[in-house]
Design a protein around this motif. Sequence first.
Motif, PDB file in Angstrom:
ATOM      1  N   MET A  55       0.841  -1.207   0.000  1.00 56.15           N
ATOM      2  CA  MET A  55       0.000   0.000   0.000  1.00 56.15           C
ATOM      3  C   MET A  55       0.870   1.248   0.000  1.00 56.15           C
ATOM      4  SD  MET A  55      -3.046  -0.943   2.662  1.00 56.15           S
ATOM      5  CE  MET A  55      -3.852   0.637   2.515  1.00 56.15           C
ATOM      6  N   ALA A 111       2.459   1.763  -3.372  1.00 58.80           N
ATOM      7  CA  ALA A 111       1.502   2.282  -4.363  1.00 58.80           C
ATOM      8  C   ALA A 111       1.272   3.774  -4.157  1.00 58.80           C
ATOM      9  CB  ALA A 111       0.191   1.519  -4.272  1.00 58.80           C
ATOM     10  N   VAL A 113      -9.065   3.718  -0.248  1.00 59.27           N
ATOM     11  CA  VAL A 113      -8.821   2.280  -0.208  1.00 59.27           C
ATOM     12  C   VAL A 113     -10.033   1.588  -0.829  1.00 59.27           C
ATOM     13  CG1 VAL A 113      -8.326   0.291   1.256  1.00 59.27           C
ATOM     14  CG2 VAL A 113      -7.475   2.546   1.907  1.00 59.27           C
ATOM     15  N   ALA A 114      -9.814   0.806  -1.882  1.00 56.67           N
ATOM     16  CA  ALA A 114     -10.908   0.129  -2.582  1.00 56.67           C
ATOM     17  C   ALA A 114     -11.564  -0.895  -1.661  1.00 56.67           C
ATOM     18  CB  ALA A 114     -10.392  -0.551  -3.841  1.00 56.67           C
ATOM     19  N   THR A 119     -10.401  -4.811  -0.788  1.00 53.29           N
ATOM     20  CA  THR A 119      -9.013  -4.995  -1.218  1.00 53.29           C
ATOM     21  C   THR A 119      -8.142  -4.024  -0.428  1.00 53.29           C
ATOM     22  OG1 THR A 119      -8.964  -3.295  -2.923  1.00 53.29           O
ATOM     23  CG2 THR A 119      -9.820  -5.446  -3.567  1.00 53.29           C
ATOM     24  N   ASP A 124      -6.135  -2.103  -2.426  1.00 54.11           N
ATOM     25  CA  ASP A 124      -5.746  -1.216  -3.520  1.00 54.11           C
ATOM     26  C   ASP A 124      -6.010   0.219  -3.104  1.00 54.11           C
ATOM     27  OD1 ASP A 124      -5.062  -3.367  -5.136  1.00 54.11           O
ATOM     28  OD2 ASP A 124      -7.018  -3.437  -6.108  1.00 54.11           O
ATOM     29  N   ARG A 158      -5.789   4.571  -4.097  1.00 54.07           N
ATOM     30  CA  ARG A 158      -5.730   5.635  -5.095  1.00 54.07           C
ATOM     31  C   ARG A 158      -5.476   6.942  -4.345  1.00 54.07           C
ATOM     32  NH1 ARG A 158      -5.691   1.695  -7.717  1.00 54.07           N
ATOM     33  NH2 ARG A 158      -7.006   1.098  -9.446  1.00 54.07           N
TER      34      ARG A 158
END
Length: 70
Positions: free
Chosen positions: A27, A30, A55-56, A59, A61, A63
């Motif tokens: 994380m 990213a 945070v998706a 998951t 993931d 952004r």
Amino acid sequence: MEFATGESLDVAMRHLAPLPLDEALPMLAAIASAIDAAWSTGLGHGALHPRDIIVAPGTLDVRVTGFGIV
């Protein structure tokens, strides 16, 4: 900018923390990569806060948002 669904990092950490290091490091990588990509095009964030990281759902993931006023 793409549409991102999820919750901000400050909210997500309430139920994710403590996150194991092997899950937290990707994380962080990213987030760093997103900031690096922005800087490489001449964009700086200026005031990155946990609420600017989405945070998706389901998951880990992430952004980075908040570049709208650059």
